[in-house]
Design an enzyme around this catalytic site. Structure first.
Site, PDB file in Angstrom:
ATOM      1  N   TRP A 108       3.129   8.093  -0.701  1.00  0.00           N
ATOM      2  CA  TRP A 108       3.303   8.170  -1.579  1.00  0.00           C
ATOM      3  C   TRP A 108       1.626   7.493  -2.526  1.00  0.00           C
ATOM      4  O   TRP A 108       1.366   8.778  -3.145  1.00  0.00           O
ATOM      5  CB  TRP A 108       3.282   6.396  -2.131  1.00  0.00           C
ATOM      6  N   ASP A 147       7.296  11.975   4.986  1.00  0.00           N
ATOM      7  CA  ASP A 147       7.928  11.768   3.561  1.00  0.00           C
ATOM      8  C   ASP A 147       7.258  11.706   1.944  1.00  0.00           C
ATOM      9  O   ASP A 147       5.966  11.100   2.515  1.00  0.00           O
ATOM     10  CB  ASP A 147       8.667  10.150   3.485  1.00  0.00           C
ATOM     11  N   TYR A 165       5.579  11.421  -6.162  1.00  0.00           N
ATOM     12  CA  TYR A 165       4.235  11.351  -6.063  1.00  0.00           C
ATOM     13  C   TYR A 165       3.224  11.997  -6.955  1.00  0.00           C
ATOM     14  O   TYR A 165       3.445  13.006  -6.462  1.00  0.00           O
ATOM     15  CB  TYR A 165       4.740  11.064  -4.278  1.00  0.00           C
ATOM     16  N   GLY A 205       7.320   1.021   2.721  1.00  0.00           N
ATOM     17  CA  GLY A 205       6.843  -0.599   2.533  1.00  0.00           C
ATOM     18  C   GLY A 205       6.285  -1.408   3.301  1.00  0.00           C
ATOM     19  O   GLY A 205       6.117  -2.582   3.656  1.00  0.00           O
ATOM     20  N   LEU A 252       4.296  -2.007   5.868  1.00  0.00           N
ATOM     21  CA  LEU A 252       2.909  -2.751   6.138  1.00  0.00           C
ATOM     22  C   LEU A 252       2.461  -3.940   4.769  1.00  0.00           C
ATOM     23  O   LEU A 252       1.558  -3.903   4.655  1.00  0.00           O
ATOM     24  CB  LEU A 252       1.525  -1.584   6.228  1.00  0.00           C
ATOM     25  N   LYS A 260      -5.153  -5.853   5.690  1.00  0.00           N
ATOM     26  CA  LYS A 260      -6.364  -5.143   5.184  1.00  0.00           C
ATOM     27  C   LYS A 260      -6.962  -6.123   3.907  1.00  0.00           C
ATOM     28  O   LYS A 260      -8.504  -6.146   3.568  1.00  0.00           O
ATOM     29  CB  LYS A 260      -5.509  -4.328   4.027  1.00  0.00           C
ATOM     30  N   ALA A 279      -0.898   6.150   4.113  1.00  0.00           N
ATOM     31  CA  ALA A 279      -2.189   6.045   4.736  1.00  0.00           C
ATOM     32  C   ALA A 279      -2.896   7.161   3.546  1.00  0.00           C
ATOM     33  O   ALA A 279      -2.584   8.128   3.482  1.00  0.00           O
ATOM     34  CB  ALA A 279      -1.787   6.930   6.089  1.00  0.00           C
ATOM     35  N   ARG A 280      -4.146   6.980   3.463  1.00  0.00           N
ATOM     36  CA  ARG A 280      -5.084   8.135   2.511  1.00  0.00           C
ATOM     37  C   ARG A 280      -6.049   8.357   3.384  1.00  0.00           C
ATOM     38  O   ARG A 280      -6.517   9.586   3.395  1.00  0.00           O
ATOM     39  CB  ARG A 280      -6.119   6.815   1.633  1.00  0.00           C
ATOM     40  N   GLN A 340      -6.383   5.391   9.375  1.00  0.00           N
ATOM     41  CA  GLN A 340      -5.723   4.914   9.019  1.00  0.00           C
ATOM     42  C   GLN A 340      -4.412   5.471   9.732  1.00  0.00           C
ATOM     43  O   GLN A 340      -3.625   4.359  10.458  1.00  0.00           O
ATOM     44  CB  GLN A 340      -5.331   5.112   7.691  1.00  0.00           C
TER      45      GLN A 340
END
Ligand SMILES: NC(=O)c1ccc[n+]([C@@H]2O[C@H](COP(=O)([O-])OP(=O)(O)OC[C@H]3O[C@@H](n4cnc5c(N)ncnc54)[C@H](OP(=O)(O)O)[C@@H]3O)[C@@H](O)[C@H]2O)c1
Length: 318
Positions: free
Chosen positions: A21, A52, A57, A202, A204, A212, A279-280, A284
């Site tokens: 996402w 996923d 998205y 969701g 995290l 974070k 994650a981006r 991460q």
């Protein structure tokens, strides 16, 4: 990396899986496609085998990024994408009409650049289309080889009953984490009883459970996290911070990152196949993947549950 069988399917899934996402970019903050591709490749290198994604998205952006990232590595990846949320004038809409489903899967196959999708999930129910019509079309598409296993997301037990009366259901993708335990009331036991795999999203708490944040973030206008994840608001925010302190203590005893405690609590719940973690950046997902190589003790699971009971008053809807 620990793995689990997804429901009654023949898919063996890594307990830590990557959610994309954030890679859609449009409603989850800024994102860079090159960084996203590197993140997906880092996930595969770290033993994660399920990615996923969804057309919703970034209106296809995340699927295209996944397609580019897995070039030459198709055999290492279980691709899970979705159907049912489409861009139309005025915003995003639910659409599970048979003609739209057929159009949507062709778009996903093209963007992902694959011949077949491993797990095709209904993203959200469409209250305006009889579920039987949607499932009949999906069964046809599966017979045509467009996808292998059917999953659903955000479905209740009644809707899952309607699906299983018509065909095999491999999995459910619900919101589930230490900050949202609502599915424990009836959905989780239903899935355990019927051997329906669970991909928890969701996991995290949108980063909160990774430790974070020390202060409540202020999201830019249009960032969906603000509305989608209610724990960014009081009274949930302060409670979440108290819980994160407990996770921090356990993490420090193990010399592990806080994210591992939230992920392992989740993947050690009966019925949960994998934790989807968004994650981006490669760092991460490399960090998060490490959770798959160890587990919490029974005493630690009890300690977390006791803290949760104390902070949230045992209220699964908290
Ligand atoms: N079916 C559905 O309706 C639905 C709904 C929501 C999500 N999902 C799926 O589930 C996936 C997971 O949910 P999610 O991405 O919303 O939330 P999440 O996994 O709970 O949190 C992801 C965010 O946590 C932060 N993060 C991740 N690893 C971290 C680390 N090691 N240290 C610090 N921060 C870290 C990152 O925030 P920053 O990006 O800000 O750095 C990341 O974007 C999604 O990507 C999507 O595939 C499905």
């Amino acid at each position: 990396m620990r793995t689990k069988q997804l429901g009654k399917s023949d898919l063996q899934v890594s307990v830590v899986a990557l959610g994309t996402w954030p890679m859609g970019g449009s409603t989850y903050g800024q994102v860079d496609n090159k960084e996203s591709i590197a993140t997906i490749q880092a996930a595969l290198d770290a033993g994660i085998n399920l990615i996923d994604t969804a057309p919703a998205y970034g209106d296809g952006r995340a699927e295209t990024v996944v397609g580019n990232a897995i070039k030459g590595r198709r055999d290492q990846v279980i691709i899970a994408t979705k159907v049912g949320v489409v861009r139309k004038p005025g915003g995003k809409w639910r659409d599970l009409t048979p003609a739209s489903i057929r159009q949507q899967i062709e778009g996903s196959l093209r963007r992902l650049n694959v011949d077949t999708i491993d797990l095709y999930q209904i993203h959200w129910p469409d209250p305006d289309t009889p579920i039987e019509d949607s499932i009949a079309e999906l069964v046809k598409l599966r017979e045509e080889g467009k996808f292998r296993y059917l999953g659903v997301s955000n479905f209740d037990t009644g809707l899952m009953d309607s699906v299983t009366r018509m065909t095999e259901l491999a999995s459910l993708q619900p919101h589930y984490s230490l900050l949202n335990r609502e599915i424990e009331k009836d959905i989780l036991p239903y899935c355990v009883k019927n051997q329906i795999g669970i991909l928890a999203y969701g996991s995290l708490g949108s980063g909160i459970l990774a430790g974070k944040y020390n202060e409540k973030p202020v999201f830019k206008p249009g960032d969906t996290r603000h509305n989608f994840y209610r724990f960014f608001h009081e009274p949930m925010w302060s409670k979440a911070m108290r819980l994160v302190d407990v996770l921090r203590e356990i993490a420090s005893n193990h010399g592990k990152p806080v994210s591992h405690i939230a992920i392992n609590w989740l993947t050690q719940q009966e019925g949960v196949t994998c934790a989807l973690v968004g994650a981006r950046r490669p760092s991460q997902i490399q960090e998060n993947a490490g959770a798959g190589s160890w587990t919490l003790s029974d005493a630690e699971l009890k300690q977390i549950n006791r803290a949760w009971e104390h902070i949230f008053g045992g209220n699964l809807d908290a």
